[in-house]
Each structure stands twice: as structure tokens, then as C-alpha cells.
Write a protein that holds these residues in place. Sequence first.
Motif, short mmCIF file in Angstrom:
data_model
loop_
_atom_site.label_atom_id
_atom_site.label_comp_id
_atom_site.label_asym_id
_atom_site.label_seq_id
_atom_site.Cartn_x
_atom_site.Cartn_y
_atom_site.Cartn_z
N ILE A 1 6.23 14.25 8.82
CA ILE A 1 4.75 13.50 9.56
C ILE A 1 4.52 14.41 10.13
N LEU B 1 0.53 15.59 10.96
CA LEU B 1 0.23 15.10 11.69
C LEU B 1 -0.38 16.79 12.98
N LYS C 1 -9.55 9.95 10.36
CA LYS C 1 -8.69 8.55 11.27
C LYS C 1 -8.20 7.91 10.13
N LEU D 1 -5.03 9.25 9.82
CA LEU D 1 -4.54 8.58 10.52
C LEU D 1 -3.82 7.78 10.43
N LYS D 2 -3.92 6.86 10.37
CA LYS D 2 -3.74 5.29 9.41
C LYS D 2 -3.04 5.37 8.45
N GLN D 3 -2.48 6.19 7.60
CA GLN D 3 -1.39 6.49 6.71
C GLN D 3 -0.30 6.54 7.17
N ILE D 4 -0.21 7.84 8.22
CA ILE D 4 0.53 8.84 8.25
C ILE D 4 1.75 7.21 9.66
N ASN D 5 0.27 6.57 10.08
CA ASN D 5 1.08 5.84 11.29
C ASN D 5 1.99 4.60 10.64
N GLU D 6 1.98 4.75 9.26
CA GLU D 6 2.41 3.50 7.90
C GLU D 6 3.69 3.81 7.87
N THR D 7 3.90 5.39 6.99
CA THR D 7 4.69 6.14 6.85
C THR D 7 5.25 6.35 8.60
N ARG D 8 5.20 6.36 9.88
CA ARG D 8 6.10 6.60 10.48
C ARG D 8 6.86 4.80 11.12
N ASN D 9 5.65 4.35 10.37
CA ASN D 9 6.40 3.04 10.63
C ASN D 9 7.50 1.61 9.93
#
Length: 393
Positions: free
Chosen positions: A282, A286, A355, A358-366
Amino acid sequence: MAKLILAIDDDKLVHHIIEESLAGFCKIIHAKDGDEGLRLTKKYKPDIILLDIEMPGKSGFDVCQVIKKNEQTKDIPVMFLSSNIELADRVKGYSAGASDYIAKPFNAQELMARIKVLYEYRQQGIKLKNDVEHAEKTAQIAMTESGDMGRIMRFVGQSYHANNFQLLSEYFLAFFTPFNLDVVVVFWYKSQGIFYSLQSAVCPLEQELLEQHRYAQRFVDVGASTIINYPKVSLLIKNMPVDDSAKFGRYKDLFPHILEITNEKAITIQNNENSYEQAAQIGIALEDIVKQLVSQNQAQNSITKQFIEQLHELDCAIKLQKESDKLCDLTPYFIKLDQTMQLFTSANSDLAFIKCQLKQINETRNELLASLRSNAGELVLQNTTENNDIELF
């Protein structure tokens, strides 16, 4: 110091092949049969013994057993040379005390590579045998525990603080010290084995034995050795008390409890490692997006500047046309503006792609955070259960 190899074989051609294969690599002494081999073994204490199985008089198995029963020669690695390559023959060789097994005919590169491995194993064994201070200290601590349950509870407490396989293996192997058992433990991590041993190095045949029986039943008995299998950890006990049925049965009842605890801890370590790797990925993603955004910002600024300049040029052309009362072709200005607008459209598409990343990375982070919270919750529940168990005792 040059490696000293003793070759024991009744075939002169094999001796010639060994001599040619290892010329300049090590010093070789030769024995034509088992009796001569035992005499030279006792006299020279070679680093490694190459031993034929089928010979007149004493067989290779007989010779190996004599070598391993002698206190002065038992630690010398023995590599069997044989045309029999079945697993049953290799297991029989291991039961006799061999450390490796090479099939005839063999080539020079293979023989040299196997000898290098055995020589390293021999050096590790010498180092571990001489370095007894840590083992003695561990034994003293373990011997202070009152009975099997005390040792188990101590191991549970120790394993809680183990966050890697090296530390977990130290606590695990220390548990077996009071039993005077020579054991090898392997953690199955990412389709490979991580091997540890307290009393000696792990020889190639021991590794092969554990790998071959990884998916076998829970208990596998091989002569005086026993393998206990769990999904993430396997234990090889090399000197089970097969002649003492009461002790043998007690060990088989006791040790699975330690393996089960260790298996759960190995799963936790592996999950943590996966989380660390995911977090690192991640972070890398980023960093890449930040670079893309910087590049995108520079591109947007350049396009905006170009658009303003083109609008200024068009405005000047219109004013000049009004002042001169002459019609002029403004098409080139509109063409440039249209091309610049296409650049804006393309830049917006790139921004939309960023964008999406970023959405995919945020889902992975969650997902990672949810996994960490779940692991933390299980750990709290486990600790609560363990504390309740301790209070009962």
C-alpha cells in the motif's frame, strides 16, 4: 583446512569416479570393504563418509550403525551410495543414521554439491555442540517447572511474545530439553520449510523425511523416530523411547498439545507477515500515486498556461480585425484551442484513473484494517480464555 572424505566401496571403478570427481576439492582416503572403512574411520575421523550399501561382509547399513554407535564417530555425516532410489531405501538409510543419499550413477557436479551441503551441516553441528551455554541455561529454566502442565503453561506464556519463527523455535525447542530428546521442527511458510534444531544441525535426509511426510497422517513412526504433523508445523523426534511403552504413549499424548499451540502461533506470525507485506505494498502504491499526481499537476499547469496564451492570441487577432476592418482567417486559432481542449480531456481521464487507483488502495487498506482488528479481537479472546484457565489451576 582441506575436507577429508572417506570412500567405502568394493567397486574400484566407483573409487576412480570419486577420485576424479573430487580432485582438487578435498582429500580422499579409500576403503575396499566395511571392516577397513571402520578402521580408517576410527583412525582419521574424516569430515564425511561416502558409503556403499551392498558390499561383501558388512553391508553399508551395518557399517553406518557401528559408526553411529561409537561416541567418537557418531557425529560424522554419512552419505549412502546406492543404485536403489526408492523412498523405502532412503528411509532405511536414515534409520541407520545416514545424513544423505545419492543414487548411482552420479556426476561430479552433483556429488560435489551434496558434499558441500554435508560439510556445512557438519560445521554447523560442531558449532552447535560446542555452544552449550545457552542450551544449559534453557534446560535449567525448564527443569524448574513442576510437571508437564507447568511446562505447557510456560510455553504458552513464552509463545505469546514470539513475533517471528526464530524466537518461536527457541521457546519450542527449549520445551523438549528436559526430556533429553533430539528434535527437529519445521514451520511451513509460503510453500517452503523453515527448519530448526537445538542439539545438532538439520541434515538433508531429515529435511527430505519431513517434506515427504508433510501431508501424511498426524503420527508417522520411522524406526526410533516419530513425526508429528500439523498444517503449519511438523516435529521430528529422532530418539523416541520405543522400548518404554509407558513413556512412548505419554509423549504421544503430550506433544500434540504443544504442536497445536505452536501451529496457531505460526498462523498468527504468517498473518502478521502478510499484513506487513500488504501494508508495504500500500505504501509503495501511494508513493506511485503521489508521483502521478505531481506529474499530473505539472501537466495541468502547462496546459492551462498554453490555453491562456492561445486565448490571448485569439483576442489580439479579433481586436486587430476590428481595427483594420479587414476579415482574417481565425481558424488556426480555433484549431489550437480545440487541440488544447483535447489535452484537458485527456488530463481529466488520467485524473479519473488516479482516483480509481486511490479507491482501490483505500479498499485494500480497509480490508487490512478489518483483518488487523479481527486478529486483535481473537487475541484478546484467547488471552481472556488463557487467563481463566490459569486461574483454574
